[in-house]
Scaffold this motif. Structure first.
Motif, mmCIF file in Angstrom:
data_model
loop_
_atom_site.group_PDB
_atom_site.id
_atom_site.type_symbol
_atom_site.label_atom_id
_atom_site.label_comp_id
_atom_site.label_asym_id
_atom_site.label_seq_id
_atom_site.Cartn_x
_atom_site.Cartn_y
_atom_site.Cartn_z
ATOM 1 N N VAL A 414 60.089 37.601 34.270
ATOM 2 C CA VAL A 414 58.685 37.427 33.891
ATOM 3 C C VAL A 414 57.900 38.662 34.326
ATOM 4 C CG1 VAL A 414 56.608 36.045 34.250
ATOM 5 C CG2 VAL A 414 58.830 34.924 34.049
ATOM 6 N N ASP A 415 57.085 39.175 33.425
ATOM 7 C CA ASP A 415 56.234 40.328 33.722
ATOM 8 C C ASP A 415 54.813 39.849 34.009
ATOM 9 O OD1 ASP A 415 58.328 42.145 33.155
ATOM 10 O OD2 ASP A 415 57.879 41.992 31.008
ATOM 11 N N THR A 416 54.211 40.393 35.035
ATOM 12 C CA THR A 416 52.816 40.088 35.346
ATOM 13 C C THR A 416 51.929 41.107 34.642
ATOM 14 O OG1 THR A 416 53.401 39.141 37.500
ATOM 15 C CG2 THR A 416 51.113 39.814 37.186
ATOM 16 N N LEU A 417 51.112 40.633 33.714
ATOM 17 C CA LEU A 417 50.239 41.503 32.931
ATOM 18 C C LEU A 417 48.930 41.793 33.639
ATOM 19 C CD1 LEU A 417 50.676 39.703 29.483
ATOM 20 C CD2 LEU A 417 51.825 41.808 30.216
ATOM 21 N N HIS A 418 48.407 40.773 34.334
ATOM 22 C CA HIS A 418 47.065 40.913 34.912
ATOM 23 C C HIS A 418 46.861 39.796 35.917
ATOM 24 C CE1 HIS A 418 42.888 42.031 35.184
ATOM 25 N NE2 HIS A 418 42.462 40.893 34.716
ATOM 26 N N VAL A 419 46.138 40.076 36.986
ATOM 27 C CA VAL A 419 45.825 39.083 38.008
ATOM 28 C C VAL A 419 44.322 39.071 38.240
ATOM 29 C CG1 VAL A 419 46.168 38.357 40.405
ATOM 30 C CG2 VAL A 419 48.065 39.395 39.134
ATOM 31 N N LEU A 420 43.731 37.886 38.235
ATOM 32 C CA LEU A 420 42.316 37.696 38.551
ATOM 33 C C LEU A 420 42.214 36.943 39.865
ATOM 34 C CD1 LEU A 420 40.895 36.644 35.068
ATOM 35 C CD2 LEU A 420 40.052 38.564 36.422
ATOM 36 N N THR A 421 41.348 37.410 40.753
ATOM 37 C CA THR A 421 41.160 36.780 42.056
ATOM 38 C C THR A 421 39.673 36.538 42.299
ATOM 39 O OG1 THR A 421 40.805 38.787 43.374
ATOM 40 C CG2 THR A 421 43.106 38.191 42.863
ATOM 41 N N PRO A 422 39.316 35.832 43.376
ATOM 42 C CA PRO A 422 37.891 35.656 43.690
ATOM 43 C C PRO A 422 37.122 36.965 43.806
ATOM 44 C CG PRO A 422 39.197 34.106 44.948
ATOM 45 C CD PRO A 422 40.171 35.000 44.255
ATOM 46 N N ALA A 423 37.792 38.048 44.196
ATOM 47 C CA ALA A 423 37.102 39.336 44.252
ATOM 48 C C ALA A 423 36.641 39.769 42.867
ATOM 49 C CB ALA A 423 38.019 40.394 44.862
ATOM 50 N N ASP A 424 37.453 39.498 41.854
ATOM 51 C CA ASP A 424 37.062 39.847 40.481
ATOM 52 C C ASP A 424 35.908 38.978 40.010
ATOM 53 O OD1 ASP A 424 39.197 41.835 39.854
ATOM 54 O OD2 ASP A 424 40.483 40.112 40.243
ATOM 55 N N TRP A 425 35.958 37.675 40.341
ATOM 56 C CA TRP A 425 34.851 36.807 39.945
ATOM 57 C C TRP A 425 33.554 37.263 40.628
ATOM 58 C CZ3 TRP A 425 37.208 34.770 36.154
ATOM 59 C CH2 TRP A 425 38.467 34.174 36.250
ATOM 60 N N ARG A 426 33.661 37.673 41.905
ATOM 61 C CA ARG A 426 32.459 38.138 42.605
ATOM 62 C C ARG A 426 31.898 39.401 41.953
ATOM 63 N NH1 ARG A 426 32.968 39.217 48.893
ATOM 64 N NH2 ARG A 426 34.528 40.695 48.090
ATOM 65 N N ARG A 427 32.785 40.306 41.529
ATOM 66 C CA ARG A 427 32.307 41.518 40.863
ATOM 67 C C ARG A 427 31.604 41.202 39.551
ATOM 68 N NH1 ARG A 427 36.709 44.140 43.698
ATOM 69 N NH2 ARG A 427 38.290 43.281 42.308
ATOM 70 N N GLN A 428 31.929 40.052 38.970
ATOM 71 C CA GLN A 428 31.220 39.623 37.759
ATOM 72 C C GLN A 428 29.879 38.967 38.077
ATOM 73 O OE1 GLN A 428 33.705 37.251 35.141
ATOM 74 N NE2 GLN A 428 35.506 38.521 35.565
ATOM 75 N N GLY A 429 29.562 38.847 39.364
ATOM 76 C CA GLY A 429 28.296 38.259 39.773
ATOM 77 C C GLY A 429 28.336 36.760 39.957
#
Length: 513
Positions: A414-429
């Motif tokens: 399995v290849d990991t294409l992208h990971v979203l974490t709480p840090a990414d949600w915070r950067r979205q405001g």
């Protein structure tokens, strides 16, 4: 019902997420001149997207329920759901995988699900399921029109016959206890209570009235639009544009101009001035309150819901044994909520949602490849400050190993294409780094949730999952309609849409508003 003061012919909607798009459609359908200002390059908000190497990923919600609400939103400007957004009803809605190796296909057809439960847990549980289904339907009938789809100005506005019905139905008890009256099999109880995670609470703490979320997917059905969930905001934005709504993408709102208590114009980050008679703020609550000049005083601190880590994955093969949506339950169900909600820690025995959209739409990945997303609830950044930019890759590998062990594949395939974490949600405001906004505690339910008619301006309205009625795709769309009602007053719907399900309780497009 209170509405904005004064004339309201020119409306600016800040944000082209689902609630902002719904508000724009309803306002345009009522003859208002609407401009939508969105800082991103396109519509969607939390219903985001990412494309890479032939994979078309939904980075926001993946579960779509209650299509009648989508239909009503489009019907506000005379559009039809079938023409704008063809949907596939998923059967099963979910495939539940349990730690003991058993699986259950969760079907929304009453007879099919009764047969499935009978084969899975015996005739007594099958009879209990039928009673539970009836109770969920009655709960939905009592809640929808008055508590979900209507503005309420004060708690006294809830003193209605519907409230009495909710009390009789046990809506103010606890969710897990309510389901336990009908089902004894602990695995089955999970299927009808895991939705409490959407409300940000343990089933033992969530009010039973929130079991209406279980009605939405296990009775109303789960759907998928061709092209992915991103097709939903694209369809709404397209219909709005055709109805005369002006969109200003890649444009951020810097400030609001006022004359006394009225907002008279929006100032963009390029110092452009857009005049308005009223404004709908569908951005996240902190940004909305910043623009309004401050948050309202509350006697208690707002409590955010848990957040999530989401892995977008690619693999080859048919992935036999998995459906479109897969619930991967760990062995210790109660510890999931103790860890996330009570203790603010990572799950020791994870329960996860694995979505494989290529099971329904193979065009979302290159030929012969599968696209998947794996959602793992984690504490929000207020409950557990974490350096997710550092921890994220290691935790993603750990999650992949957990899923590999449960489903029997090698992580290296399995290849990991992208990971979203709480840090990414915070950067979205997003508040506290969570895409699920505020938890649905009693103090953040109904009229106790942040109001959509703030008292800091006479012609501003809020929309989105931080205000009423709450978190989720259907409720975000309803929030946009409720915001429009605050501007224009309630108007008759163009189409008989979704409401108390008296005629065909299992059909999410039946009934009246």
């Amino acid at each position: 019902m209170r509405t904005v003061a004064g004339s309201a012919d020119r409306i600016v909607v800040v944000g082209a997420g689902l609630s902002g798009l719904a508000a724009a459609l309803h306002l345009a359908g009522r003859g208002r001149q609407v401009t939508v200002v969105e800082r991103a390059l396109g519509p969607g908000g939390r219903a985001g997207r990412r494309d890479a190497d032939g994979y078309r990923m939904d980075t926001g919600p993946t579960v779509l329920t209650m299509p009648g609400i989508v239909a009503d939103t489009l019907a506000a400007v005379g559009e039809s759901l079938d023409a704008r957004l063809p949907l596939v009803r998923l059967d099963p809605a979910y495939r539940a995988h349990f730690a003991d190796g058993t699986t259950l296909d969760v079907r929304t057809d009453a007879e099919a699900m009764t047969d499935a439960v009978r084969a899975f847990a015996g005739p007594s549980e099958a009879a209990g399921y039928r009673r539970l289904r009836h109770w969920l339907t009655r709960l939905y009938e009592a809640e929808y029109a008055r508590f979900m789809a209507a503005n309420v100005d004060s708690p006294f506005g809830l003193l209605t016959p519907e409230l009495a019905r909710l009390v009789v139905l046990g809506g103010f008890g606890r969710w897990d206890c309510a389901v336990g009256r009908f089902l004894r099999d602990e695995r089955l109880r999970r299927v009808f209570t895991f939705q409490a995670l959407y409300a940000g609470l343990a089933p033992s703490r969530a009010l039973a009235l929130y079991a209406v979320i279980a009605y939405m997917d296990t009775v109303g059905g789960v759907y998928f639009p061709r092209g992915g969930v991103r097709a939903l905001p694209d369809a709404l934005a397209g219909a709005a544009a055709d109805a005369g709504v002006t969109f200003r993408y890649a444009t951020a709102v810097a400030s609001l101009e006022r004359r006394g208590r009225r907002i008279t114009a929006v100032r963009t980050d390029e110092d452009e001035r857009i005049r308005c008679d009223a404004i709908v703020l569908s951005c996240d609550l902190p940004e909305a309150y910043r623009l309004l000049g401050g948050a309202p005083h509350r006697a208690w601190r707002l409590r955010p819901a848990p957040s999530a880590v989401v892995l977008h994955l690619a693999a080859s093969g048919a992935w036999a044994g998995t459906g479109h949506h897969n619930l991967l339950f760990g062995e210790c169900w109660e510890t999931v909520f103790d860890d996330l909600v009570r203790d603010g820690r990572l799950m020791r025995d994870p329960s996860l949602l694995l979505t494989r959209p290529t099971a329904t739409d193979p065009s979302l990945a290159p030929p012969g490849r599968q696209l998947m997303s794996l959602l793992a609830p984690v504490p929000n950044l207020a409950d557990r400050p974490t350096d997710w930019d550092r921890l994220g890759p290691a935790y993603a590998r750990e999650l992949l190993e957990v899923v590999a062990g449960r489903l029997g594949f090698a992580p290296s395939t399995v290849d990991t294409l992208h990971v979203l974490t709480p840090a990414d949600w915070r950067r979205q405001g997003l508040v506290a780094g969570t895409p699920f906004s505020l938890a649905h505690t009693f103090a953040q339910t109904g009229p106790f949730r942040p109001a959509n008619l703030p008292r800091t301006a006479d012609n501003a309205v809020l929309a989105g999952c931080g205000t009423v009625p709450g978190v989720g795709v259907p409720t975000a769309l309803l929030s946009g309609r409720l915001a429009a009602d605050r501007v224009t007053g309630v108007v008759a719907a163009r189409r008989v849409g979704i409401g108390p399900a008296r005629r065909r309780a299992s059909d999410p497009a039946s009934g009246r508003r």
